[in-house]
Scaffold this motif. Structure first.
Motif, mmCIF file in Angstrom:
data_model
loop_
_atom_site.group_PDB
_atom_site.id
_atom_site.type_symbol
_atom_site.label_atom_id
_atom_site.label_comp_id
_atom_site.label_asym_id
_atom_site.label_seq_id
_atom_site.Cartn_x
_atom_site.Cartn_y
_atom_site.Cartn_z
ATOM 1 N N TRP A 208 79.541 -17.457 8.002
ATOM 2 C CA TRP A 208 79.083 -18.774 7.570
ATOM 3 C C TRP A 208 77.567 -18.774 7.432
ATOM 4 C CZ3 TRP A 208 78.707 -23.693 11.062
ATOM 5 C CH2 TRP A 208 78.389 -24.814 10.256
ATOM 6 N N LEU A 209 77.092 -19.084 6.230
ATOM 7 C CA LEU A 209 75.664 -19.237 5.968
ATOM 8 C C LEU A 209 75.313 -20.713 6.153
ATOM 9 C CD1 LEU A 209 72.903 -18.232 4.993
ATOM 10 C CD2 LEU A 209 73.730 -18.497 2.646
ATOM 11 N N ASN A 210 74.838 -21.051 7.307
ATOM 12 C CA ASN A 210 74.560 -22.444 7.673
ATOM 13 C C ASN A 210 73.077 -22.725 7.493
ATOM 14 O OD1 ASN A 210 74.639 -25.022 8.710
ATOM 15 N ND2 ASN A 210 75.042 -24.406 10.821
ATOM 16 N N ARG A 211 72.652 -22.849 6.243
ATOM 17 C CA ARG A 211 71.225 -23.026 5.933
ATOM 18 C C ARG A 211 70.671 -24.330 6.494
ATOM 19 N NH1 ARG A 211 68.973 -19.529 2.390
ATOM 20 N NH2 ARG A 211 70.289 -18.315 0.960
ATOM 21 N N ASN A 212 71.480 -25.371 6.570
ATOM 22 C CA ASN A 212 70.989 -26.698 6.915
ATOM 23 C C ASN A 212 71.184 -27.058 8.380
ATOM 24 O OD1 ASN A 212 70.251 -27.195 4.207
ATOM 25 N ND2 ASN A 212 72.377 -27.730 3.714
ATOM 26 N N GLY A 213 71.648 -26.115 9.180
ATOM 27 C CA GLY A 213 71.830 -26.397 10.593
ATOM 28 C C GLY A 213 72.894 -27.432 10.874
ATOM 29 N N GLU A 214 73.974 -27.421 10.086
ATOM 30 C CA GLU A 214 75.052 -28.381 10.291
ATOM 31 C C GLU A 214 75.757 -28.105 11.623
ATOM 32 O OE1 GLU A 214 77.706 -28.198 7.008
ATOM 33 O OE2 GLU A 214 76.098 -28.330 5.516
ATOM 34 N N ASN A 218 83.414 -25.970 15.389
ATOM 35 C CA ASN A 218 84.640 -25.247 15.074
ATOM 36 C C ASN A 218 84.364 -23.922 14.363
ATOM 37 O OD1 ASN A 218 86.291 -27.345 16.103
ATOM 38 N ND2 ASN A 218 85.980 -28.494 14.208
ATOM 39 N N ALA A 219 83.131 -23.454 14.468
ATOM 40 C CA ALA A 219 82.754 -22.218 13.779
ATOM 41 C C ALA A 219 83.233 -21.015 14.587
ATOM 42 C CB ALA A 219 81.248 -22.163 13.565
ATOM 43 N N ASP A 220 84.442 -20.553 14.278
ATOM 44 C CA ASP A 220 85.015 -19.395 14.960
ATOM 45 C C ASP A 220 84.702 -18.105 14.220
ATOM 46 O OD1 ASP A 220 86.484 -20.100 12.768
ATOM 47 O OD2 ASP A 220 88.443 -19.940 13.739
ATOM 48 N N VAL A 221 83.639 -18.133 13.441
ATOM 49 C CA VAL A 221 83.185 -16.978 12.670
ATOM 50 C C VAL A 221 81.692 -16.812 12.921
ATOM 51 C CG1 VAL A 221 84.926 -17.185 10.845
ATOM 52 C CG2 VAL A 221 82.789 -18.468 10.665
ATOM 53 N N PRO A 222 81.120 -15.649 12.626
ATOM 54 C CA PRO A 222 79.672 -15.463 12.789
ATOM 55 C C PRO A 222 78.887 -16.422 11.909
ATOM 56 C CG PRO A 222 80.759 -13.380 12.355
ATOM 57 C CD PRO A 222 81.776 -14.447 12.132
ATOM 58 N N THR A 223 77.751 -16.856 12.404
ATOM 59 C CA THR A 223 76.912 -17.810 11.687
ATOM 60 C C THR A 223 75.502 -17.259 11.529
ATOM 61 O OG1 THR A 223 78.181 -19.669 12.586
ATOM 62 C CG2 THR A 223 76.009 -20.162 11.689
ATOM 63 N N ILE A 224 74.968 -17.374 10.319
ATOM 64 C CA ILE A 224 73.570 -17.043 10.059
ATOM 65 C C ILE A 224 72.926 -18.248 9.401
ATOM 66 C CG2 ILE A 224 73.922 -14.549 9.915
ATOM 67 C CD1 ILE A 224 74.005 -14.778 6.879
ATOM 68 N N THR A 225 71.610 -18.358 9.504
ATOM 69 C CA THR A 225 70.918 -19.491 8.909
ATOM 70 C C THR A 225 70.192 -19.127 7.621
ATOM 71 O OG1 THR A 225 68.951 -19.101 10.264
ATOM 72 C CG2 THR A 225 70.632 -20.586 11.153
ATOM 73 N N GLY A 226 70.200 -17.844 7.285
ATOM 74 C CA GLY A 226 69.583 -17.390 6.040
ATOM 75 C C GLY A 226 70.073 -15.998 5.718
ATOM 76 N N LEU A 227 69.971 -15.600 4.460
ATOM 77 C CA LEU A 227 70.421 -14.263 4.075
ATOM 78 C C LEU A 227 69.512 -13.175 4.631
ATOM 79 C CD1 LEU A 227 71.614 -14.774 0.387
ATOM 80 C CD2 LEU A 227 73.012 -14.493 2.449
ATOM 81 N N ASP A 228 68.327 -13.557 5.083
ATOM 82 C CA ASP A 228 67.468 -12.564 5.722
ATOM 83 C C ASP A 228 68.047 -12.098 7.058
ATOM 84 O OD1 ASP A 228 67.052 -15.140 6.691
ATOM 85 O OD2 ASP A 228 64.958 -14.771 7.194
ATOM 86 N N GLU A 229 69.031 -12.825 7.590
ATOM 87 C CA GLU A 229 69.686 -12.420 8.829
ATOM 88 C C GLU A 229 70.899 -11.524 8.597
ATOM 89 O OE1 GLU A 229 68.622 -16.748 10.825
ATOM 90 O OE2 GLU A 229 70.640 -15.925 11.063
ATOM 91 N N LEU A 230 71.358 -11.417 7.348
ATOM 92 C CA LEU A 230 72.566 -10.645 7.086
ATOM 93 C C LEU A 230 72.389 -9.153 7.351
ATOM 94 C CD1 LEU A 230 75.505 -10.695 6.149
ATOM 95 C CD2 LEU A 230 74.675 -10.492 3.789
ATOM 96 N N LEU A 249 86.144 -10.068 15.016
ATOM 97 C CA LEU A 249 85.134 -10.799 14.277
ATOM 98 C C LEU A 249 83.759 -10.215 14.591
ATOM 99 C CD1 LEU A 249 86.315 -14.468 14.884
ATOM 100 C CD2 LEU A 249 86.405 -13.193 12.739
ATOM 101 N N LEU A 250 82.837 -10.397 13.657
ATOM 102 C CA LEU A 250 81.454 -10.036 13.949
ATOM 103 C C LEU A 250 80.972 -10.836 15.145
ATOM 104 C CD1 LEU A 250 80.097 -10.180 10.301
ATOM 105 C CD2 LEU A 250 80.854 -8.180 11.537
ATOM 106 N N ALA A 251 80.082 -10.244 15.913
ATOM 107 C CA ALA A 251 79.747 -10.837 17.207
ATOM 108 C C ALA A 251 78.548 -11.759 17.175
ATOM 109 C CB ALA A 251 79.487 -9.706 18.215
ATOM 110 N N ALA A 252 77.914 -11.978 16.044
ATOM 111 C CA ALA A 252 76.681 -12.766 16.023
ATOM 112 C C ALA A 252 76.972 -14.246 16.149
ATOM 113 C CB ALA A 252 75.925 -12.511 14.739
ATOM 114 N N ARG A 253 76.057 -14.951 16.752
ATOM 115 C CA ARG A 253 76.061 -16.409 16.826
ATOM 116 C C ARG A 253 74.625 -16.903 16.664
ATOM 117 N NH1 ARG A 253 80.496 -16.002 15.849
ATOM 118 N NH2 ARG A 253 82.351 -16.915 16.824
#
Length: 253
Positions: A208-214, A218-230, A249-253
């Motif tokens: 999940w690319l959560n750019r806006n900090g929503e 229920n985010a049971d998947v890895p979350t990044i805030t920008g593509l620079d984190e991918l 699943l990928l382990a990032a949060r």
């Protein structure tokens, strides 16, 4: 922008061979372009929340096949102005929509983190695909206007195949075009349900690319805030060969 991933923080699953990316709000800063177009049409973007609400309602009708894209655009414009007490005939609504659309297309821009990320992914030997919901010609026009037409090994658009995200079949269609099993493919997108969770249900590794900090309770998947984190999310597997198994699943949060 320089990527310096910390491989110790974000282990990735073994055997990742490709990355799929959503287009709108993932690569293309669509909200900025839409706000610019609304300002040109109205002189202000203060009605943006109403436009978002009306768009969500009418775009859902397009995705389910209830209406065609062009009809949806005109009816959305009619509904938007009706919310402010103005009744538009079809011809006038089409005229205003054409003006808005032209302004939006002039404002199409990539997010700043897109080009460095795509270059890094390509240099790492990963195949790349776009998986997006919209008419095929419209989305390919965006890729061309943004200078991305040559970056992807596959472009999978709901309007071309008659299947929209989060249906697992559209993600599996992307894997087939990449000639890879779902377990070797990551999909990144800005919609938690339609992109990240939809891809995970199809057997891909959803991010999940959560750019806006929503809120993401229920985010049971890895979350990044920008593509620079991918890259940091992937580098443990791609560079160091660290593995956590294809069923994790990928382990990032």
């Amino acid at each position: 922008m320089t990527f310096a991933p910390d491989a110790s923080r974000n282990p990735a699953p073994a055997g990742i061979k490709a990355v799929c990316l959503d287009l709108d709000e993932t690569l293309l800063d669509g909200e900025r372009a839409s706000r610019t177009a609304l300002r040109e049409l109205l002189g202000t973007d203060r009605a943006w929340p109403v436009w978002q609400r009306v768009t969500d309602q009418h775009y859902a009708r397009y995705l389910t096949g209830e209406v065609g894209f062009d009809t949806m655009c005109v009816e959305r414009t009619q509904a938007f102005f009706a919310a402010f007490g103005e009744t538009l005939g079809g011809a006038e609504a089409a005229r205003r929509e054409a003006r808005r659309m032209a302004a939006m297309q002039r404002a199409w821009r990539l997010f700043d983190d897109v080009r460095p990320c795509l270059d890094w992914l390509a240099a790492s030997g990963l195949k790349l695909a776009v998986v997006t919901n919209a008419p095929g010609d419209y989305q390919r026009a965006k890729l061309g206007a943004l200078g991305l037409a040559a970056d992807f090994d596959a472009v999978v658009v709901s309007g071309d195949i008659g299947i929209a995200k989060p249906d697992p079949r559209i993600f599996r269609a992307a894997c087939e075009r990449l000639d890879l099993p779902p377990g070797e493919v990551v999909h990144v997108g800005d919609r938690l349900g339609a992109d990240a969770q939809g891809a995970a249900r199809a057997g891909l590794h959803g991010v999940w690319l959560n750019r806006n900090g929503e809120p993401g309770e229920n985010a049971d998947v890895p979350t990044i805030t920008g593509l620079d984190e991918l890259p940091e999310l992937l580098v443990a597997d791609l560079v160091l060969g660290t593995a956590c198994g294809p069923d994790h699943l990928l382990a990032a949060r």
